[in-house]
Design an enzyme around this catalytic site. Structure first.
Site, PDB file in Angstrom:
ATOM      1  N   CYS A  34       0.182  -3.420  -4.110  1.00  0.00           N
ATOM      2  CA  CYS A  34      -0.780  -3.715  -3.028  1.00  0.00           C
ATOM      3  C   CYS A  34      -0.499  -5.078  -2.400  1.00  0.00           C
ATOM      4  O   CYS A  34      -0.733  -5.281  -1.214  1.00  0.00           O
ATOM      5  CB  CYS A  34      -2.215  -3.649  -3.547  1.00  0.00           C
ATOM      6  SG  CYS A  34      -2.529  -4.772  -4.936  1.00  0.00           S
ATOM      7  N   HIS A 313      -6.768  -6.899  -6.648  1.00  0.00           N
ATOM      8  CA  HIS A 313      -6.231  -5.975  -5.661  1.00  0.00           C
ATOM      9  C   HIS A 313      -6.130  -6.709  -4.323  1.00  0.00           C
ATOM     10  O   HIS A 313      -6.840  -7.692  -4.098  1.00  0.00           O
ATOM     11  CB  HIS A 313      -7.211  -4.782  -5.564  1.00  0.00           C
ATOM     12  CG  HIS A 313      -6.747  -3.684  -4.660  1.00  0.00           C
ATOM     13  ND1 HIS A 313      -5.494  -3.094  -4.766  1.00  0.00           N
ATOM     14  CD2 HIS A 313      -7.373  -3.057  -3.620  1.00  0.00           C
ATOM     15  CE1 HIS A 313      -5.382  -2.150  -3.825  1.00  0.00           C
ATOM     16  NE2 HIS A 313      -6.501  -2.116  -3.131  1.00  0.00           N
TER      17      HIS A 313
END
Length: 369
Positions: A34, A313
């Site tokens: 990510c 994330h």
């Protein structure tokens, strides 16, 4: 891979508000990639960068087969996205991610990586490749003007003493600015100035602050005294001095990195600062030397989600044709501009909202320098 219902929902939301040729594709995650996907989306919607990259690839393709590198893999990925028949969908950036891992062992593990570190690595790697190509084109006997232009673009004068090599690539033209470090001797008043280039500005942050105040602190005057005295060449001795950092030449694309991860000595580890730092949609640079009215417009934000530096994330918010979109790996959706302020940070030290702006991308208004 098709997004199905989510894809058609986005397609409906896009409607006729976007140009026919624009594409909005999610990127597949290959086990904690990510950090890479969020930066790629921000760069894809950095139009001057994307245009140059696609043009480079078109020229590269006509130049016959050459060795694969990070630049050709990125250019290939951007070309794939821009030439899709559908407006929305998902693309797997497999070749690019494999190349990143091959090139740099830091990104080989499945551990959480830093998006800012990745952006730095990527831009510097692209510059290295373009400089090598430009130098090779200059020394080859059959140098044609077109081969030099692939790497160089139009010739660009360099500031004195800023760069050893005379090559200015299109990556420099997009992202490079010049800082000047001024030191004034308090005895003889002589000012010593040293220039250095930058691709992004890393700013210290404080609770309940703004980008404008962070920039003011960045260029505030610091006094050098006691054991930090400055050796003045004119006085030929150590003297008290005042030092400050200013932006001498603002870049066309201003990338601001908020230092949200701070090393806490007594804990012997890094801690994430969830401080609320307001980043405006329009930013004026008031601390530059020559151009106090230099204005920028926000077009992308890489957001860190999570309470610590070693897990979490990354997602990105991107502005395209006056609309904001939210990219979370494979998922893409339209969002309202007002949602941006939910990513400023928290007024409390511990908050359930851990989605904080981490890297900001601003484009200079009023044409490129």
């Amino acid at each position: 891979m098709v997004m199905g219902a989510a894809g058609s929902k986005l397609e409906k939301a896009l409607g006729d508000q976007f140009p026919e040729g624009e594409r909005y594709f999610g990127l597949e995650n290959f086990g904690n990639t990510c950090y890479c996907n969020s930066v790629l989306q921000a760069l894809y919607f950095c139009l001057p960068f994307r245009e140059q990259l696609l043009e480079y690839y078109a020229n590269y393709k006509t130049g016959g087969e050459a060795e694969d590198n990070l630049l050709t893999c990125l250019a290939d990925l951007f070309t794939q996205i821009s030439s899709q028949k559908k407006k929305t969908g998902v693309i797997a950036p497999k070749r690019f991610v494999q190349r990143v891992k091959k090139q740099n062992e830091i990104f080989r593990s499945y551990m959480h990586q830093d998006a800012h570190e990745f952006l730095n690595f990527l831009l510097n790697e692209l510059v290295d490749i373009l400089e090598k190509e430009s130098n090779a084109a200059k020394t080859s006997p059959d140098t044609s003007s077109s081969s030099e232009n692939i790497a160089n673009g139009p010739s660009h004068p360099q500031a004195n003493g800023v760069q050893k090599e005379p090559v200015s690539t299109w990556v420099h033209k997009c992202f490079q600015g010049i800082l000047t470090n001024e030191t004034r001797c308090l005895r003889c008043e002589t000012v010593t100035a040293r220039d250095e280039t930058f691709f992004d500005l890393s700013l210290d942050i404080e609770q309940n602050s703004s980008i404008t105040s962070c920039l003011k602190n960045f260029s505030s005057t610091e006094t050098l005294n006691a054991e930090d005295k400055f050796f003045c060449d004119k006085c030929c001795s150590l003297q008290e001095a005042q030092k400050r950092m200013k932006i001498k030449k603002p870049p066309n694309i201003l990338v601001i990195h908020l230092k949200r991860f701070k090393y806490i000595e007594h804990l012997s580890r890094h801690k994430k600062l969830s401080y609320r730092v307001v980043f405006p949609l329009e930013l004026k640079l008031s601390n530059t030397i020559d151009n106090a009215d230099c204005e920028y417009s926000l077009f992308a934000v890489v957001v860190h989600v999570g309470s610590g530096p070693n897990h979490g994330h990354y997602v990105s918010l991107v502005k395209s044709h006056n609309h904001w979109l939210f990219f979370d790996d494979e998922n893409v959706e339209m969002i309202d501009e007002s949602i941006i302020q939910t990513f400023f940070g928290s007024t409390q030290e511990y908050s359930s909202n851990t989605d904080h702006g981490y890297i900001l991308f601003y484009e200079r208004l009023g044409g490129r320098s």
